[in-house]
Each structure stands twice: as C-alpha cells, then as structure tokens.
Write a protein that holds these residues in place. Structure first.
Motif, PDB file in Angstrom:
ATOM      1  N   THR A  31      -7.436  -9.973  -9.371  1.00  0.00           N
ATOM      2  CA  THR A  31      -6.921  -8.838  -8.587  1.00  0.00           C
ATOM      3  C   THR A  31      -7.849  -8.569  -7.398  1.00  0.00           C
ATOM      4  OG1 THR A  31      -7.840  -7.505 -10.388  1.00  0.00           O
ATOM      5  CG2 THR A  31      -5.452  -7.578 -10.201  1.00  0.00           C
ATOM      6  N   GLY A  32      -9.161  -8.784  -7.585  1.00  0.00           N
ATOM      7  CA  GLY A  32     -10.097  -8.591  -6.468  1.00  0.00           C
ATOM      8  C   GLY A  32      -9.752  -9.520  -5.307  1.00  0.00           C
ATOM      9  N   LEU A  45      -0.407  -2.646   1.745  1.00  0.00           N
ATOM     10  CA  LEU A  45      -1.125  -2.625   0.474  1.00  0.00           C
ATOM     11  C   LEU A  45      -2.644  -2.723   0.712  1.00  0.00           C
ATOM     12  CD1 LEU A  45       0.213  -4.583  -2.483  1.00  0.00           C
ATOM     13  CD2 LEU A  45      -2.207  -4.685  -1.996  1.00  0.00           C
ATOM     14  N   GLY A  46      -3.025  -3.601   1.648  1.00  0.00           N
ATOM     15  CA  GLY A  46      -4.439  -3.769   1.979  1.00  0.00           C
ATOM     16  C   GLY A  46      -5.035  -2.486   2.543  1.00  0.00           C
ATOM     17  N   LEU A  47      -4.249  -1.822   3.402  1.00  0.00           N
ATOM     18  CA  LEU A  47      -4.745  -0.579   4.005  1.00  0.00           C
ATOM     19  C   LEU A  47      -4.963   0.486   2.926  1.00  0.00           C
ATOM     20  CD1 LEU A  47      -2.563  -0.391   7.245  1.00  0.00           C
ATOM     21  CD2 LEU A  47      -4.995  -0.973   7.037  1.00  0.00           C
ATOM     22  N   GLN A  48      -4.045   0.499   1.935  1.00  0.00           N
ATOM     23  CA  GLN A  48      -4.194   1.478   0.841  1.00  0.00           C
ATOM     24  C   GLN A  48      -5.434   1.181  -0.001  1.00  0.00           C
ATOM     25  OE1 GLN A  48      -0.799   2.184  -1.858  1.00  0.00           O
ATOM     26  NE2 GLN A  48       0.446   1.203  -0.307  1.00  0.00           N
ATOM     27  N   ALA A  49      -5.750  -0.117  -0.149  1.00  0.00           N
ATOM     28  CA  ALA A  49      -6.813  -0.501  -1.088  1.00  0.00           C
ATOM     29  C   ALA A  49      -8.218  -0.455  -0.479  1.00  0.00           C
ATOM     30  CB  ALA A  49      -6.533  -1.918  -1.595  1.00  0.00           C
ATOM     31  N   VAL A  63      -0.763   0.293  -7.554  1.00  0.00           N
ATOM     32  CA  VAL A  63      -0.901  -0.848  -6.633  1.00  0.00           C
ATOM     33  C   VAL A  63      -1.241  -2.115  -7.413  1.00  0.00           C
ATOM     34  CG1 VAL A  63      -2.384  -1.805  -4.813  1.00  0.00           C
ATOM     35  CG2 VAL A  63      -1.522   0.523  -4.610  1.00  0.00           C
ATOM     36  N   VAL A  64      -2.240  -1.996  -8.291  1.00  0.00           N
ATOM     37  CA  VAL A  64      -2.708  -3.178  -9.015  1.00  0.00           C
ATOM     38  C   VAL A  64      -1.648  -3.688  -9.998  1.00  0.00           C
ATOM     39  CG1 VAL A  64      -4.489  -3.994 -10.587  1.00  0.00           C
ATOM     40  CG2 VAL A  64      -5.095  -2.453  -8.749  1.00  0.00           C
ATOM     41  N   LEU A  65      -0.964  -2.760 -10.653  1.00  0.00           N
ATOM     42  CA  LEU A  65       0.060  -3.186 -11.618  1.00  0.00           C
ATOM     43  C   LEU A  65       1.217  -3.893 -10.912  1.00  0.00           C
ATOM     44  CD1 LEU A  65      -0.106  -0.052 -13.907  1.00  0.00           C
ATOM     45  CD2 LEU A  65      -0.525  -2.416 -14.638  1.00  0.00           C
ATOM     46  N   VAL A  91      -5.391   2.455 -18.969  1.00  0.00           N
ATOM     47  CA  VAL A  91      -4.005   2.565 -18.474  1.00  0.00           C
ATOM     48  C   VAL A  91      -3.498   1.166 -18.115  1.00  0.00           C
ATOM     49  CG1 VAL A  91      -2.554   3.470 -16.605  1.00  0.00           C
ATOM     50  CG2 VAL A  91      -4.283   4.930 -17.638  1.00  0.00           C
ATOM     51  N   GLN A  92      -4.327   0.405 -17.405  1.00  0.00           N
ATOM     52  CA  GLN A  92      -3.918  -0.957 -17.017  1.00  0.00           C
ATOM     53  C   GLN A  92      -3.716  -1.836 -18.254  1.00  0.00           C
ATOM     54  OE1 GLN A  92      -6.607  -2.612 -14.088  1.00  0.00           O
ATOM     55  NE2 GLN A  92      -6.370  -0.865 -12.705  1.00  0.00           N
TER      56      GLN A  92
END
Ligand code: AMP
Length: 217
Positions: A31-32, A45-49, A63-65, A91-92
């Motif tokens: 995921t990294g 997505l990149g901007l959010q992360a 996002v990750v899920l 949670v994940q």
C-alpha cells in the motif's frame, strides 16, 4: 498462497515481499508503494494521501481499503499475493477478513518480522536509494564500495521523504499504537509466524521461507 507481512517500518517487509514475488511469482501488494505512485502522479487519491504520509500518520482507511479491494480483485492475484504494509490497524484487518470472505479467499499465513527498536531507527535513518540504479542502500550498513559505485555512476543517494527523524518517530509510534494489536488478532486465529528479522536480507529470507514451508507442510 496469500500472505500478510506484518512488522514495523524498517523491518524489511518490502525487501522480503519482493523476493517472494521473484521466487514464488506472488505479486507484492504494497500500500505504501501504491500510495507513493498516486502521490507522484498527482492524482486525487495522491493529493488526499500526501499530508498523512509526510507526517507519518495513517492514510484514511477508506482510501486504503479501496486500493486493496481493486488490487486483490485483479486477475494476476488470483493464485495469491503478499500483502506488504496492509493491514495497518484493526479496522483494516477486519475489513480484509470480510473482503476475503466475499471473494471466497483465505489467508494462509501472517509473518511478523521481528526487529528491535534501535536497529529499526538505524535502518530507517540510514536508508537511501541510488537515483541512477534504483538500488536500495544504507549509509550505516552498505559496503563503502557500493555507496561509492552509485556516486561514481553519476547517481545520488536519495532519502525517502518520510525517512526524516520526526516522521520516523511518528511512524514507529503509529506502529506501536495501531498495528501491534494485529499480532494478537492473527495469533488468535493460529496463522501467525514470527521471524527473527534483525539479520541481513539473505538470512532473514531463509527464516521467511522456513515459516512458509511450515504452513505448507
Ligand atoms: P510504507 O511504505 O509501508 O512504510 O508506508 C508509507 C506511508 O504510507 C505510511 O506512513 C502511511 O502514511 C501510508 N500507508 C501505507 N500503508 C498504509 C495502510 N495500510 N494504511 C494507512 N496508511 C498507509
């Protein structure tokens, strides 16, 4: 075979996942790496992360899920995969359990890469990538000839943006608080294997293969 590699930042999950991919043909799902790609592309997505990644906190579970669901449903992962850096909290992990049940898949093993804190700090603060060859190096542990070879080839020893001391401290705290509880989660299910990950990558790989053979036998 479906494997989760669990361990603190700097425990060598990425290196071992890459070797399993090469030898066993199991796609490495990091995921990294997927988030760093999204940041480099400048996607939504990149901007959010990016903010969370820069500070060493976790990117939102949604996002990750989403990323994981997409990746696990792809055709190249039908025969198995190695999850590297996911799940990172309960949670994940619970969402992964539900997703696997929906896809009629099951996890075969979770490998905990066990390394003490002092060594993690040195691995993370010393970690560099050669800009020319992409080779992963460490200013404390790599032979001087390998570090010099990168510079002589016209490369630079680049540090990952989140490998600075403040962010590293945060990432390790987040690991302790959020990710360590997963050890119990998987141990309770009888699929946890602990591998001593303080040695060199070849030595650790022998341990990883040994743990997987135990699962297969
Ligand atoms: P890594 O390359 O696995 O050390 O991840 C780098 C950064 O990406 C982490 O510090 C988090 O900000 C983010 N990240 C990676 N995987 C996850 C995940 N499963 N959940 C939330 N954030 C993640």
């Amino acid at each position: 075979m479906r494997i989760v590699l669990l361990g603190a930042p700097g425990s060598g999950k990425g290196t071992q996942a890459y070797r399993l991919q090469k030898d066993m043909g199991l796609p490495q799902i990091s995921t990294g790496d997927l988030l760093r790609e999204a940041v480099a592309e400048g996607s939504n997505l990149g901007l959010q992360a990016k903010t969370q990644m820069d500070s060493g906190t976790l990117v939102s579970d949604d996002v990750v899920l989403g990323i994981i669901e997409n990746r696990i449903s792809a055709t190249d992962t039908a025969a198995g995969y190695v999850l590297d850096g996911f799940p990172r909290n309960l949670v994940q992990a619970k969402n992964l359990d539900a997703l696997l049940m929906r896809l009629d898949q099951k996890l075969d093993a979770t490998i905990l890469m066990d390394v003490d804190f002092e060594l993690l700090i040195k691995r993370l603060t010393g970690r560099r990538t050669c800009s020319k060859t992409g080779k992963l190096l460490n200013i404390y542990f790599s032979p001087k000839e390998e570090l010099d070879a990168c510079l002589k080839a016209g490369g630079e020893l680049r540090q990952r943006a989140d490998d600075n001391e403040d962010t590293i401290r945060n990432r390790l705290l987040v690991y302790e608080r959020e990710t360590q509880p997963l050890i119990k989660h998987y141990d309770n299910r009888g699929i946890l294997q602990v591998v001593d990950a303080k040695g060199g990558m070849d030595e650790v790989y022998i341990g990883v293969r040994g743990a997987l053979n135990l699962v297969l036998s």
